[in-house]
Design a protein around this motif. Structure first.
Motif, PDB file in Angstrom:
ATOM      1  N   GLU A 126      10.532   1.560  -9.502  1.00  0.00           N
ATOM      2  CA  GLU A 126      10.853   3.271  -9.988  1.00  0.00           C
ATOM      3  C   GLU A 126      10.473   3.534  -8.546  1.00  0.00           C
ATOM      4  OE1 GLU A 126       8.856   3.634 -13.793  1.00  0.00           O
ATOM      5  OE2 GLU A 126       9.859   1.933 -14.711  1.00  0.00           O
ATOM      6  N   ASP A 127       9.006   4.382  -8.535  1.00  0.00           N
ATOM      7  CA  ASP A 127       7.900   4.748  -7.866  1.00  0.00           C
ATOM      8  C   ASP A 127       6.473   4.042  -7.006  1.00  0.00           C
ATOM      9  OD1 ASP A 127       6.247   4.729  -9.547  1.00  0.00           O
ATOM     10  OD2 ASP A 127       6.129   6.585  -9.621  1.00  0.00           O
ATOM     11  N   ALA A 128       6.912   2.127  -7.663  1.00  0.00           N
ATOM     12  CA  ALA A 128       5.843   1.758  -7.105  1.00  0.00           C
ATOM     13  C   ALA A 128       5.480   1.541  -4.853  1.00  0.00           C
ATOM     14  CB  ALA A 128       5.912   0.809  -7.287  1.00  0.00           C
ATOM     15  N   VAL A 129       4.897   1.380  -4.953  1.00  0.00           N
ATOM     16  CA  VAL A 129       4.822   0.968  -3.375  1.00  0.00           C
ATOM     17  C   VAL A 129       4.006   0.214  -3.362  1.00  0.00           C
ATOM     18  CG1 VAL A 129       5.110   3.078  -2.022  1.00  0.00           C
ATOM     19  CG2 VAL A 129       2.897   2.404  -3.155  1.00  0.00           C
ATOM     20  N   TRP A 130       4.011  -0.598  -2.399  1.00  0.00           N
ATOM     21  CA  TRP A 130       2.850  -2.087  -1.952  1.00  0.00           C
ATOM     22  C   TRP A 130       3.017  -2.276  -0.720  1.00  0.00           C
ATOM     23  CZ3 TRP A 130       4.016  -5.460  -6.107  1.00  0.00           C
ATOM     24  CH2 TRP A 130       4.891  -5.347  -7.732  1.00  0.00           C
ATOM     25  N   MET A 131       1.039  -2.714  -1.453  1.00  0.00           N
ATOM     26  CA  MET A 131       0.283  -3.579  -0.235  1.00  0.00           C
ATOM     27  C   MET A 131       1.290  -4.565   0.233  1.00  0.00           C
ATOM     28  SD  MET A 131      -2.851  -1.795  -0.622  1.00  0.00           S
ATOM     29  CE  MET A 131      -3.682  -2.834   1.088  1.00  0.00           C
ATOM     30  N   GLN A 132       1.636  -5.219   1.636  1.00  0.00           N
ATOM     31  CA  GLN A 132       2.501  -7.213   1.176  1.00  0.00           C
ATOM     32  C   GLN A 132       1.382  -7.831   2.696  1.00  0.00           C
ATOM     33  OE1 GLN A 132       5.988  -7.894   1.454  1.00  0.00           O
ATOM     34  NE2 GLN A 132       6.585  -5.021   0.399  1.00  0.00           N
ATOM     35  N   GLY A 133       0.734  -8.437   2.491  1.00  0.00           N
ATOM     36  CA  GLY A 133       0.786  -9.136   3.984  1.00  0.00           C
ATOM     37  C   GLY A 133       1.131 -10.606   3.485  1.00  0.00           C
ATOM     38  N   HIS A 134       1.108 -11.598   4.869  1.00  0.00           N
ATOM     39  CA  HIS A 134       1.919 -13.020   5.215  1.00  0.00           C
ATOM     40  C   HIS A 134       1.376 -14.010   3.324  1.00  0.00           C
ATOM     41  CE1 HIS A 134       2.544 -16.721   6.885  1.00  0.00           C
ATOM     42  NE2 HIS A 134       1.460 -16.856   7.167  1.00  0.00           N
ATOM     43  N   ASP A 135       1.247 -14.517   3.360  1.00  0.00           N
ATOM     44  CA  ASP A 135       1.612 -15.915   2.221  1.00  0.00           C
ATOM     45  C   ASP A 135       1.223 -15.487   0.821  1.00  0.00           C
ATOM     46  OD1 ASP A 135       1.921 -17.968   4.280  1.00  0.00           O
ATOM     47  OD2 ASP A 135      -0.211 -18.450   4.627  1.00  0.00           O
TER      48      ASP A 135
END
Length: 425
Positions: free
Chosen positions: A375-384
């Motif tokens: 949908e309209d989701a966004v993500w902050m992402q990090g290692h591991d």
């Protein structure tokens, strides 16, 4: 053997500096046992070399030292109050520290830190499913309509444990830039030549803040963590990380090619600190963390006092959730517009150079684990396996933190879908 003592290979130095840094931060920020951190966080999931590294923590001095086989490639990481741990290659650190932040007032999260036990058995069932939480999970927090409706923690971790966000720190840098835009101290179209003067002499003069945030600067960069690469050299072998990253040449025209680069966010950190001036080390706390009640947040620096905006911010899961909620609320907190109107909408826009996978504000459109966008989701992402999923259509934020190497193929998207189903939205 003597050569290893005098001039250890760079891979050994990367290993010891990485070990010293991770152990130092977890000991002095998160209050964990150094031997446990070495065994669980460093050695168990890491390169085979790391099994031969030993560490020595000195609580009085605030240091952690690491060596290979007890002798080779010595590394040291130094703790400073409010600024976390910094590896030192040559020379020393400034004596700068930050005072502990004021505590939160009594009351419910997010203004306070009181969270009522979840009354939703379906949400609790989701948060008790190990397959959805993923191997190595440490904390999950679910926020709906601005309130925590469910949370769970692995053994040895709780709501007061600061946890490393790795590359989720990049999205915090984007927010800090937004505060400077709001204050009239920066424009997204600004070049970075005020900080990186050598860029004015070649095609790097055309690199703007906007291009950097989109990871489309055109600069050469290798983000491979498995060996001695640009990213590991910057993080573990250089006192001046922004200086190292800014020395990379251009290989593509600005804005034409997506190239994920931790050097980018660290260079942006130095640039924004230069725009702030003498109070730059307290700025994240004063301009962002304190207003949001993120009292646990610590953004660490290199030996030149540049924030390592690519990788090194610690905060509790509830504080990471506060930041996600802040973005969900379009940069408004307690009725105050802290980011320019429309700035978070711009942050959430996918970039052409990434074929829609990455967004303008150091965010991902695609969920971790290479699953299709939701949908309209966004993500902050990090290692591991670190993630903060922001779901505007559901007024929902889901934080998932842990130690889950990419080889496990974990994605938090099934967890998010199960939470949404449980909430009936």
């Amino acid at each position: 053997m003597g050569y290893l003592l005098i001039a250890p290979p760079e891979l050994l130095r990367v290993g010891t500096n990485y070990s010293a840094k991770i152990v130092c931060s977890n000991v002095f920020i998160a209050g964990r046992d150094p031997d446990d951190v070495l065994a669980v966080d460093v050695q168990a999931p890491g390169h085979p070399l790391l099994k031969y590294i030993s560490v020595e923590a000195n609580p009085e001095a605030g240091t952690v030292k690491a060596k290979v086989f007890g002798f080779f490639a010595p590394a040291i990481s130094q703790y400073r109050e409010g600024l976390g741990c910094t590896n030192v290659q040559d020379g020393g650190l400034s004596d700068t520290t930050l005072a502990a932040p004021a505590g939160l007032p009594e009351g419910p999260w997010p203004q306070g830190n009181t969270v009522a036990p979840s009354q939703d058995p379906e949400v609790q069932e989701v948060l008790s499913d190990g397959a959805l939480l993923g191997e190595g999970f440490r904390a999950v927090v679910v926020v709906r309509n601005g309130r925590i409706v469910g949370e769970t923690y692995a053994e040895g971790f709780d709501a007061e444990t600061p946890l490393l966000g790795w590359s989720m720190t990049k999205t915090v840098v984007a927010g800090l830039i937004g505060t400077l835009v709001d204050a009239g101290k920066m424009e997204l179209t600004d070049p970075l030549t005020d900080t990186y003067a050598a860029w004015a002499q070649d095609e790097r003069r055309d690199i703007t803040v906007e291009a950097m945030l989109a990871m489309a600067s055109g600069l050469e960069w290798n983000e491979d963590y498995g060996d001695v690469s640009d990213v590991t050299r910057m993080l573990y072998l250089d006192d001046d990380m922004a200086g190292f990253a800014s020395s990379r040449p251009t290989v593509d025209a600005v804005g034409t090619k997506f190239n994920y680069s931790s050097g980018t966010s660290t260079m942006l950190s130095r640039f924004l600190q230069d725009r702030i001036g003498s109070d730059s080390l307290s700025y994240p706390r004063d301009a962002l963390f304190a207003p949001l009640g993120m009292t646990s947040a610590v953004m660490e620096t290199d030996a030149r006092d540049t924030f390592i905006g690519s990788s090194y911010m610690y905060a509790t899961a509830r504080d990471w959730a506060r930041y996600g909620q802040f973005l969900l609320q379009k940069g408004v907190w307690d009725g105050r517009q802290m980011l320019p109107e429309g700035f978070t909408d711009w942050m959430f826009e996918p970039t052409d150079a990434s074929d829609g996978a990455y967004c303008q504000g150091h965010l991902w459109r695609e969920a971790p684990g290479e699953l299709p966008p939701f949908e309209d989701a966004v993500w902050m992402q990090g290692h591991d396996g670190q993630s903060v999923g922001i779901f505007p259509s559901h007024d929902l934020v889901i934080v998932r933190l842990g130690l889950t190497p990419s080889r496990f193929g974990y994605s938090p998207l099934p967890l998010a879908r199960a939470v949404i189903e449980a909430l009936g939205s």
